[in-house]
Design a protein around this motif. Structure first.
Motif, PDB file in Angstrom:
ATOM      1  N   VAL A   1      53.757  37.568  25.921  1.00 60.35           N
ATOM      2  CA  VAL A   1      53.014  38.704  25.366  1.00 60.35           C
ATOM      3  C   VAL A   1      52.987  39.844  26.388  1.00 60.35           C
ATOM      4  O   VAL A   1      53.356  39.660  27.543  1.00 60.35           O
ATOM      5  CB  VAL A   1      51.566  38.308  24.970  1.00 60.35           C
ATOM      6  CG1 VAL A   1      51.569  37.194  23.924  1.00 60.35           C
ATOM      7  CG2 VAL A   1      50.753  37.877  26.190  1.00 60.35           C
ATOM      8  N   GLY A   2      52.526  41.014  25.950  1.00 60.57           N
ATOM      9  CA  GLY A   2      52.412  42.159  26.850  1.00 60.57           C
ATOM     10  C   GLY A   2      51.161  42.103  27.696  1.00 60.57           C
ATOM     11  O   GLY A   2      50.287  41.246  27.496  1.00 60.57           O
TER      12      GLY A   2
ATOM     13  N   THR B   1      47.613  37.934  21.671  1.00 58.73           N
ATOM     14  CA  THR B   1      48.801  38.746  21.435  1.00 58.73           C
ATOM     15  C   THR B   1      49.053  39.693  22.594  1.00 58.73           C
ATOM     16  O   THR B   1      50.112  40.314  22.673  1.00 58.73           O
ATOM     17  CB  THR B   1      48.652  39.568  20.140  1.00 58.73           C
ATOM     18  OG1 THR B   1      47.498  40.415  20.258  1.00 58.73           O
ATOM     19  CG2 THR B   1      48.507  38.655  18.929  1.00 58.73           C
ATOM     20  N   VAL B   2      48.087  39.814  23.489  1.00 65.19           N
ATOM     21  CA  VAL B   2      48.214  40.652  24.683  1.00 65.19           C
ATOM     22  C   VAL B   2      47.241  40.138  25.738  1.00 65.19           C
ATOM     23  O   VAL B   2      46.205  39.556  25.410  1.00 65.19           O
ATOM     24  CB  VAL B   2      47.953  42.148  24.354  1.00 65.19           C
ATOM     25  CG1 VAL B   2      46.517  42.388  23.956  1.00 65.19           C
ATOM     26  CG2 VAL B   2      48.351  43.070  25.497  1.00 65.19           C
ATOM     27  N   VAL B   3      47.612  40.326  27.005  1.00 64.60           N
ATOM     28  CA  VAL B   3      46.754  39.962  28.123  1.00 64.60           C
ATOM     29  C   VAL B   3      46.240  41.245  28.750  1.00 64.60           C
ATOM     30  O   VAL B   3      47.005  42.187  28.955  1.00 64.60           O
ATOM     31  CB  VAL B   3      47.532  39.121  29.169  1.00 64.60           C
ATOM     32  CG1 VAL B   3      46.727  38.934  30.438  1.00 64.60           C
ATOM     33  CG2 VAL B   3      47.919  37.772  28.580  1.00 64.60           C
ATOM     34  N   ALA B   4      44.952  41.301  29.045  1.00 64.50           N
ATOM     35  CA  ALA B   4      44.365  42.448  29.734  1.00 64.50           C
ATOM     36  C   ALA B   4      44.022  42.043  31.157  1.00 64.50           C
ATOM     37  O   ALA B   4      43.274  41.092  31.381  1.00 64.50           O
ATOM     38  CB  ALA B   4      43.125  42.956  29.007  1.00 64.50           C
TER      39      ALA B   4
ATOM     40  N   ALA C   1      40.931  44.331  40.497  1.00 67.50           N
ATOM     41  CA  ALA C   1      42.284  44.578  40.969  1.00 67.50           C
ATOM     42  C   ALA C   1      43.057  43.262  41.048  1.00 67.50           C
ATOM     43  O   ALA C   1      44.239  43.207  40.717  1.00 67.50           O
ATOM     44  CB  ALA C   1      42.268  45.225  42.353  1.00 67.50           C
ATOM     45  N   ARG C   2      42.409  42.210  41.471  1.00 69.51           N
ATOM     46  CA  ARG C   2      43.149  40.959  41.660  1.00 69.51           C
ATOM     47  C   ARG C   2      43.584  40.351  40.336  1.00 69.51           C
ATOM     48  O   ARG C   2      44.527  39.555  40.300  1.00 69.51           O
ATOM     49  CB  ARG C   2      42.327  39.980  42.502  1.00 69.51           C
ATOM     50  CG  ARG C   2      42.109  40.521  43.927  1.00 69.51           C
ATOM     51  CD  ARG C   2      41.426  39.564  44.852  1.00 69.51           C
ATOM     52  NE  ARG C   2      40.096  39.224  44.429  1.00 69.51           N
ATOM     53  CZ  ARG C   2      39.354  38.287  44.995  1.00 69.51           C
ATOM     54  NH1 ARG C   2      39.806  37.600  46.008  1.00 69.51           N
ATOM     55  NH2 ARG C   2      38.142  38.036  44.551  1.00 69.51           N
ATOM     56  N   GLY C   3      42.950  40.733  39.258  1.00 62.61           N
ATOM     57  CA  GLY C   3      43.402  40.281  37.943  1.00 62.61           C
ATOM     58  C   GLY C   3      44.814  40.727  37.626  1.00 62.61           C
ATOM     59  O   GLY C   3      45.543  40.060  36.884  1.00 62.61           O
TER      60      GLY C   3
ATOM     61  N   ALA D   1      47.463  38.338  35.817  1.00 69.13           N
ATOM     62  CA  ALA D   1      47.683  38.611  34.400  1.00 69.13           C
ATOM     63  C   ALA D   1      49.152  38.813  34.057  1.00 69.13           C
ATOM     64  O   ALA D   1      49.615  38.341  33.013  1.00 69.13           O
ATOM     65  CB  ALA D   1      46.872  39.823  33.959  1.00 69.13           C
ATOM     66  N   ALA D   2      49.882  39.526  34.901  1.00 71.76           N
ATOM     67  CA  ALA D   2      51.286  39.793  34.583  1.00 71.76           C
ATOM     68  C   ALA D   2      52.107  38.505  34.470  1.00 71.76           C
ATOM     69  O   ALA D   2      52.809  38.314  33.468  1.00 71.76           O
ATOM     70  CB  ALA D   2      51.895  40.750  35.598  1.00 71.76           C
ATOM     71  N   PRO D   3      52.028  37.577  35.442  1.00 73.77           N
ATOM     72  CA  PRO D   3      52.800  36.346  35.258  1.00 73.77           C
ATOM     73  C   PRO D   3      52.269  35.464  34.124  1.00 73.77           C
ATOM     74  O   PRO D   3      53.047  34.766  33.471  1.00 73.77           O
ATOM     75  CB  PRO D   3      52.723  35.643  36.611  1.00 73.77           C
ATOM     76  CG  PRO D   3      51.609  36.285  37.350  1.00 73.77           C
ATOM     77  CD  PRO D   3      51.443  37.652  36.782  1.00 73.77           C
TER      78      PRO D   3
END
Length: 194
Positions: free
Chosen positions: A96-97, A74-77, A81-83, A87-89
Protein backbone atom coordinates in the motif's frame (compact mmCIF):
# COMPACT_ATOMS: atom_id res chain seq x y z
CA UNK A 1 19.77 -14.65 19.14
CA UNK A 2 19.04 -15.75 15.59
CA UNK A 3 17.79 -13.15 13.12
CA UNK A 4 17.58 -15.26 9.98
CA UNK A 5 14.74 -17.66 10.78
CA UNK A 6 11.94 -17.44 8.24
CA UNK A 7 9.13 -18.55 10.56
CA UNK A 8 9.26 -16.87 13.98
CA UNK A 9 7.50 -18.45 16.95
CA UNK A 10 4.32 -16.64 18.13
CA UNK A 11 4.34 -15.20 21.63
CA UNK A 12 1.02 -13.36 21.96
CA UNK A 13 2.45 -10.02 23.15
CA UNK A 14 0.44 -7.84 20.74
CA UNK A 15 -3.15 -6.70 21.04
CA UNK A 16 -3.47 -6.91 17.24
CA UNK A 17 -2.28 -10.51 17.05
CA UNK A 18 0.64 -12.57 18.23
CA UNK A 19 4.08 -10.97 17.88
CA UNK A 20 7.02 -13.24 17.17
CA UNK A 21 9.18 -13.98 20.20
CA UNK A 22 12.17 -13.41 17.97
CA UNK A 23 11.08 -9.83 17.16
CA UNK A 24 10.50 -9.02 20.84
CA UNK A 25 13.96 -10.30 21.72
CA UNK A 26 15.56 -8.43 18.81
CA UNK A 27 13.74 -5.23 19.75
CA UNK A 28 14.78 -5.49 23.41
CA UNK A 29 18.39 -5.99 22.36
CA UNK A 30 18.38 -2.97 20.05
CA UNK A 31 16.59 -0.25 22.04
CA UNK A 32 18.66 2.09 24.18
CA UNK A 33 17.24 4.06 27.14
CA UNK A 34 18.45 7.67 27.28
CA UNK A 35 17.61 9.24 30.66
CA UNK A 36 16.55 12.88 30.98
CA UNK A 37 15.91 13.43 27.27
CA UNK A 38 14.35 15.62 25.96
CA UNK A 39 13.88 16.94 29.50
CA UNK A 40 14.64 15.80 33.05
CA UNK A 41 12.57 12.85 34.22
CA UNK A 42 11.85 11.47 30.73
CA UNK A 43 13.48 8.21 29.63
CA UNK A 44 13.77 8.35 25.84
CA UNK A 45 13.55 5.05 23.95
CA UNK A 46 16.26 5.39 21.28
CA UNK A 47 15.78 3.14 18.24
CA UNK A 48 19.10 4.17 16.59
CA UNK A 49 20.78 0.82 17.46
CA UNK A 50 17.89 -0.98 15.72
CA UNK A 51 18.10 1.22 12.63
CA UNK A 52 21.84 0.67 12.24
CA UNK A 53 21.57 -3.13 12.40
CA UNK A 54 20.04 -4.28 9.08
CA UNK A 55 19.21 -7.86 10.12
CA UNK A 56 17.52 -6.71 13.34
CA UNK A 57 15.63 -3.95 11.52
CA UNK A 58 14.35 -6.46 8.94
CA UNK A 59 13.08 -8.83 11.65
CA UNK A 60 11.23 -6.01 13.43
CA UNK A 61 9.71 -4.53 10.24
CA UNK A 62 8.50 -7.99 9.16
CA UNK A 63 6.97 -8.56 12.60
CA UNK A 64 5.31 -5.13 12.61
CA UNK A 65 3.81 -5.75 9.16
CA UNK A 66 2.67 -9.24 10.21
CA UNK A 67 0.86 -7.90 13.30
CA UNK A 68 -1.19 -5.45 11.20
CA UNK A 69 -1.84 -7.51 8.09
CA UNK A 70 -5.44 -8.16 9.16
CA UNK A 71 -6.40 -4.48 9.55
CA UNK A 72 -7.32 -4.18 5.87
CA UNK A 73 -5.43 -0.92 5.47
CA UNK A 74 -5.35 0.70 2.04
CA UNK A 75 -2.70 3.23 3.09
CA UNK A 76 -0.19 3.67 5.90
CA UNK A 77 0.19 7.04 7.64
CA UNK A 78 3.65 7.74 9.06
CA UNK A 79 3.70 9.87 12.22
CA UNK A 80 6.67 12.25 12.41
CA UNK A 81 9.43 11.68 12.96
CA UNK A 82 10.51 8.15 13.81
CA UNK A 83 7.27 6.78 12.41
CA UNK A 84 8.62 7.70 8.95
CA UNK A 85 11.43 5.18 9.35
CA UNK A 86 8.98 2.37 10.12
CA UNK A 87 5.92 3.23 8.03
CA UNK A 88 7.58 3.20 4.62
CA UNK A 89 8.93 -0.37 4.86
CA UNK A 90 5.66 -1.55 6.48
CA UNK A 91 3.68 0.01 3.60
CA UNK A 92 5.99 -1.69 1.14
CA UNK A 93 5.45 -5.06 2.85
CA UNK A 94 1.66 -4.55 2.84
CA UNK A 95 1.62 -3.37 -0.78
CA UNK A 96 0.00 0.00 0.00
CA UNK A 97 1.00 3.67 -0.18
CA UNK A 98 2.35 5.83 2.61
CA UNK A 99 1.28 9.32 3.73
CA UNK A 100 3.36 11.53 6.04
CA UNK A 101 1.74 13.18 9.05
CA UNK A 102 4.19 15.97 9.84
CA UNK A 103 4.95 18.69 12.33
CA UNK A 104 3.43 22.07 11.56
CA UNK A 105 4.88 23.97 8.61
CA UNK A 106 6.67 21.02 6.97
CA UNK A 107 4.13 20.11 4.25
CA UNK A 108 3.46 22.10 1.07
CA UNK A 109 -0.03 22.98 -0.12
CA UNK A 110 -3.25 23.01 1.85
CA UNK A 111 -3.19 21.17 5.18
CA UNK A 112 -5.33 20.49 8.22
CA UNK A 113 -3.80 20.49 11.70
CA UNK A 114 -4.23 19.30 15.29
CA UNK A 115 -2.46 20.61 18.38
CA UNK A 116 -2.03 18.15 21.25
CA UNK A 117 -0.27 17.65 24.57
CA UNK A 118 2.84 15.54 24.95
CA UNK A 119 4.23 14.15 28.18
CA UNK A 120 6.81 16.96 27.95
CA UNK A 121 5.05 19.85 26.11
CA UNK A 122 2.73 20.53 23.17
CA UNK A 123 3.02 20.01 19.41
CA UNK A 124 0.99 20.40 16.23
CA UNK A 125 0.63 17.79 13.48
CA UNK A 126 -0.55 18.36 9.92
CA UNK A 127 -1.59 16.31 6.92
CA UNK A 128 -2.26 17.49 3.37
CA UNK A 129 -5.96 17.85 2.58
CA UNK A 130 -5.64 15.65 -0.53
CA UNK A 131 -3.50 12.93 1.10
CA UNK A 132 -6.25 10.31 1.28
CA UNK A 133 -8.75 8.96 -1.26
CA UNK A 134 -12.43 8.36 -0.49
CA UNK A 135 -12.87 4.95 1.13
CA UNK A 136 -9.29 4.70 2.41
CA UNK A 137 -8.62 2.69 5.58
CA UNK A 138 -5.57 4.21 7.24
CA UNK A 139 -3.07 2.37 9.42
CA UNK A 140 -1.13 4.76 11.66
CA UNK A 141 2.49 3.77 12.33
CA UNK A 142 4.84 5.15 14.98
CA UNK A 143 7.67 3.86 17.13
CA UNK A 144 6.23 4.31 20.64
CA UNK A 145 2.78 4.61 22.18
CA UNK A 146 3.26 6.66 25.36
CA UNK A 147 0.45 8.91 26.64
CA UNK A 148 -1.43 8.58 23.34
CA UNK A 149 -1.51 12.31 22.55
CA UNK A 150 0.37 12.07 19.28
CA UNK A 151 -1.53 9.03 18.06
CA UNK A 152 -4.87 10.60 19.03
CA UNK A 153 -4.04 13.80 17.12
CA UNK A 154 -3.01 11.73 14.08
CA UNK A 155 -6.21 9.67 14.26
CA UNK A 156 -8.29 12.85 14.50
CA UNK A 157 -6.52 14.25 11.41
CA UNK A 158 -7.31 11.09 9.47
CA UNK A 159 -10.97 11.20 10.52
CA UNK A 160 -11.16 14.92 9.73
CA UNK A 161 -9.92 14.00 6.25
CA UNK A 162 -13.09 11.93 5.85
CA UNK A 163 -11.57 8.45 5.93
CA UNK A 164 -11.39 5.60 8.43
CA UNK A 165 -8.61 4.80 10.88
CA UNK A 166 -7.95 1.06 10.58
CA UNK A 167 -5.62 0.92 13.57
CA UNK A 168 -2.31 1.91 15.11
CA UNK A 169 0.90 -0.11 14.91
CA UNK A 170 3.91 0.64 17.13
CA UNK A 171 7.18 -1.02 18.05
CA UNK A 172 6.62 -0.58 21.76
CA UNK A 173 3.89 0.48 24.14
CA UNK A 174 4.74 2.17 27.45
CA UNK A 175 2.00 0.53 29.51
CA UNK A 176 2.52 2.68 32.62
CA UNK A 177 1.40 5.78 30.68
CA UNK A 178 -1.97 4.23 29.66
CA UNK A 179 -1.99 5.70 26.14
CA UNK A 180 -4.16 2.83 24.96
CA UNK A 181 -7.01 4.10 27.17
CA UNK A 182 -7.08 7.47 25.35
CA UNK A 183 -7.37 5.72 21.99
CA UNK A 184 -10.15 3.23 22.76
CA UNK A 185 -11.71 1.58 20.82
CA UNK A 186 -8.93 1.93 18.20
CA UNK A 187 -7.21 -1.37 17.34
CA UNK A 188 -3.59 -1.18 18.55
CA UNK A 189 -0.78 -3.56 17.57
CA UNK A 190 2.55 -3.48 19.38
CA UNK A 191 5.56 -5.74 19.26
CA UNK A 192 6.70 -5.08 22.82
CA UNK A 193 5.10 -3.79 26.03
CA UNK A 194 7.33 -1.85 28.43
Amino acid sequence: MTTTESTPTPAGTSAGGPAPVQAVDVLRAHIRDVPDFPKPGVIFKDIAPLLTTPAAFAVVIDALADTVDGHGATVVAAIEARGFLLAAPVAYRLGVGVVPIRKQGKLPGETISRTYDLEYGTATLEVQTDAFRPGDRVLLVDDVLATGGTALAAAELVRQSGVEVAGLAVLMELMFLSGRDRLAPLAISSIMEV
